[in-house]
Design a protein around this motif. Structure first.
Motif, short mmCIF file in Angstrom:
data_model
loop_
_atom_site.label_atom_id
_atom_site.label_comp_id
_atom_site.label_asym_id
_atom_site.label_seq_id
_atom_site.Cartn_x
_atom_site.Cartn_y
_atom_site.Cartn_z
N PHE A 58 0.84 -1.20 0.00
CA PHE A 58 0.00 0.00 0.00
C PHE A 58 0.87 1.25 0.00
O PHE A 58 0.66 2.18 -0.79
N SER A 106 -9.15 6.73 2.76
CA SER A 106 -10.20 5.79 2.39
C SER A 106 -11.32 5.87 3.41
O SER A 106 -11.13 6.34 4.54
N ASP A 153 -7.93 -4.30 2.09
CA ASP A 153 -6.78 -3.97 1.25
C ASP A 153 -6.30 -5.23 0.53
O ASP A 153 -6.26 -6.32 1.10
N ASP A 182 -4.02 8.54 4.21
CA ASP A 182 -4.40 7.31 4.91
C ASP A 182 -5.00 7.59 6.28
O ASP A 182 -6.02 7.01 6.64
N GLN A 218 -6.17 -5.63 7.70
CA GLN A 218 -4.92 -5.03 7.20
C GLN A 218 -4.22 -6.08 6.35
O GLN A 218 -4.30 -7.27 6.64
N ASN A 219 -3.54 -5.64 5.28
CA ASN A 219 -3.04 -6.63 4.31
C ASN A 219 -2.00 -7.58 4.88
O ASN A 219 -2.00 -8.77 4.54
N GLN A 268 -8.58 -0.82 -1.40
CA GLN A 268 -8.36 0.62 -1.43
C GLN A 268 -7.76 0.99 -2.78
O GLN A 268 -7.46 0.14 -3.61
N THR A 273 -13.68 2.72 -1.42
CA THR A 273 -13.19 1.34 -1.49
C THR A 273 -14.17 0.53 -2.34
O THR A 273 -15.27 0.99 -2.63
#
Length: 334
Positions: free
Chosen positions: A72, A157, A270, A144, A244-245, A287, A318
């Protein structure tokens, strides 16, 4: 520097020696100069003679991202750099690593180099330390995460709505035993995603007190361990929302290790690299970091070109990408 010298009651050369950390300066003199510099919000201008141009600009921007390890952040960086290069401007970039001390150190390093503008991802509880720079007219755009303690442009986002979208998607497929795996709650985006998840459960009539909410997971290994622990419980979830990724990657590793990737639904917040090549493919709320970076950079240049409109909060939408993992039905009996 002359103003600092006058306030401290010393010569300009003494101020220079203190700023540059030269030896043979008394502690009392260092204290006086440091106090005067702090009072005047003085930032030493590194290599000013070489960097400054006729219009007073250095043709540089400072970019602070979460971590260069995170895709990201890399996408935001690339988008900012593309816009900056089109303006003939270089980008100094640094990683935050979600450390408040590192945040301020990086920002002050940018300011010592007299960057023309700042694009920042932050984690401190307040960014009021940037108020003097805003008064000087330096453009500051937050990406962010929104700032606290000051008013400035932000490009973000819709984290709560994105989390609600993921949760609703799982509920619509019949899941009632959901689990939330999230980043550290000190991070604004993590709090917003947890809020969106829990509020959507509440709207669906699911008792949130019975829902596992596991937080403080900041990397793949902590997320993997937390997921394995979930399945050691008497009533494991039939669906997981990972917010979260990097956390999502840890969940994927754990589900595969346990052989549960075909009977446990998963939606991540994400996207992750190669998520579409997994079996099943990874369903995500994606995102648009490229758009976030582009808008932030364009906002900085608009400010530099004389845009004095009120600070704006820009929300980049998103979108849900269905690939298979989020569409798995609840297990028999679950």
């Amino acid at each position: 520097m002359r103003h600092v010298a006058a306030l401290a009651g010393v010569g300009v050369k003494t101020v220079s020696r203190v700023i540059n950390g030269e030896p043979n300066v008394s502690a009392a003199t260092i204290a006086k100069v440091t106090a005067a510099a702090r009072t005047l919000d003085y930032q030493p201008d590194l290599h000013a003679g070489n960097l400054r141009r006729a219009d007073g600009r250095t043709r540089t921007l400072g970019l602070l991202v979460g971590s260069v390890d995170n895709p990201f952040a890399g996408a935001v960086h690339r988008a900012v750099e593309d816009v900056a290069l089109s303006h003939g401007v270089a980008v100094f970039a640094s990683s935050l690593d979600d450390d408040p001390d590192r945040e301020q150190e990086a920002v002050h390093a940018f300011l010592r180099r007299r960057v023309d503008g700042l694009i920042l991802t932050t984690v401190s509880q307040s960014q009021a330390y940037l108020a003097p720079e805003l008064r000087r007219g330096t453009p500051v755009v937050f990406v962010d995460r929104e700032p606290a303690g000051i008013t400035s442009d932000a490009v973000v986002s819709d984290n709560a709505e994105g989390a609600a979208l993921a949760t609703r998607h799982l509920l619509e497929r019949g899941h009632r035993r959901l689990a939330y795996l999230g980043d550290r709650p000190v991070i604004q985006t993590a709090r917003e995603r947890r809020r969106g998840f829990l509020e959507e459960l509440g709207r669906a009539g699911v008792a949130t007190r019975d829902v596992p909410v596991l937080e403080g997971l900041h990397d793949e290994e902590s997320a993997r361990a937390a997921t394995i622990a979930l399945f050691d419980s008497p009533n494991p979830p039939t669906a997981i929302f990972s917010s979260q990724n990097l956390v999502t990657i840890g969940v994927i590793h754990a589900l595969r290790e346990l052989g549960r990737h075909h009977d446990t639904a998963l939606v991540g917040f994400d996207d992750v690299p190669l998520g579409d090549l997994l079996e099943p493919g990874l369903t995500v709320v994606a995102q648009d970091p490229q758009e976030i970076g582009r808008i932030a950079a364009e906002r900085v240049f608009a400010r530099l070109d004389g845009d004095h409109s009120p600070a704006a909060r820009t929300i980049v939408p998103t979108r849900l990408i269905e690939r298979g993992s989020g569409e798995l039905p609840p297990r028999q009996g679950g």
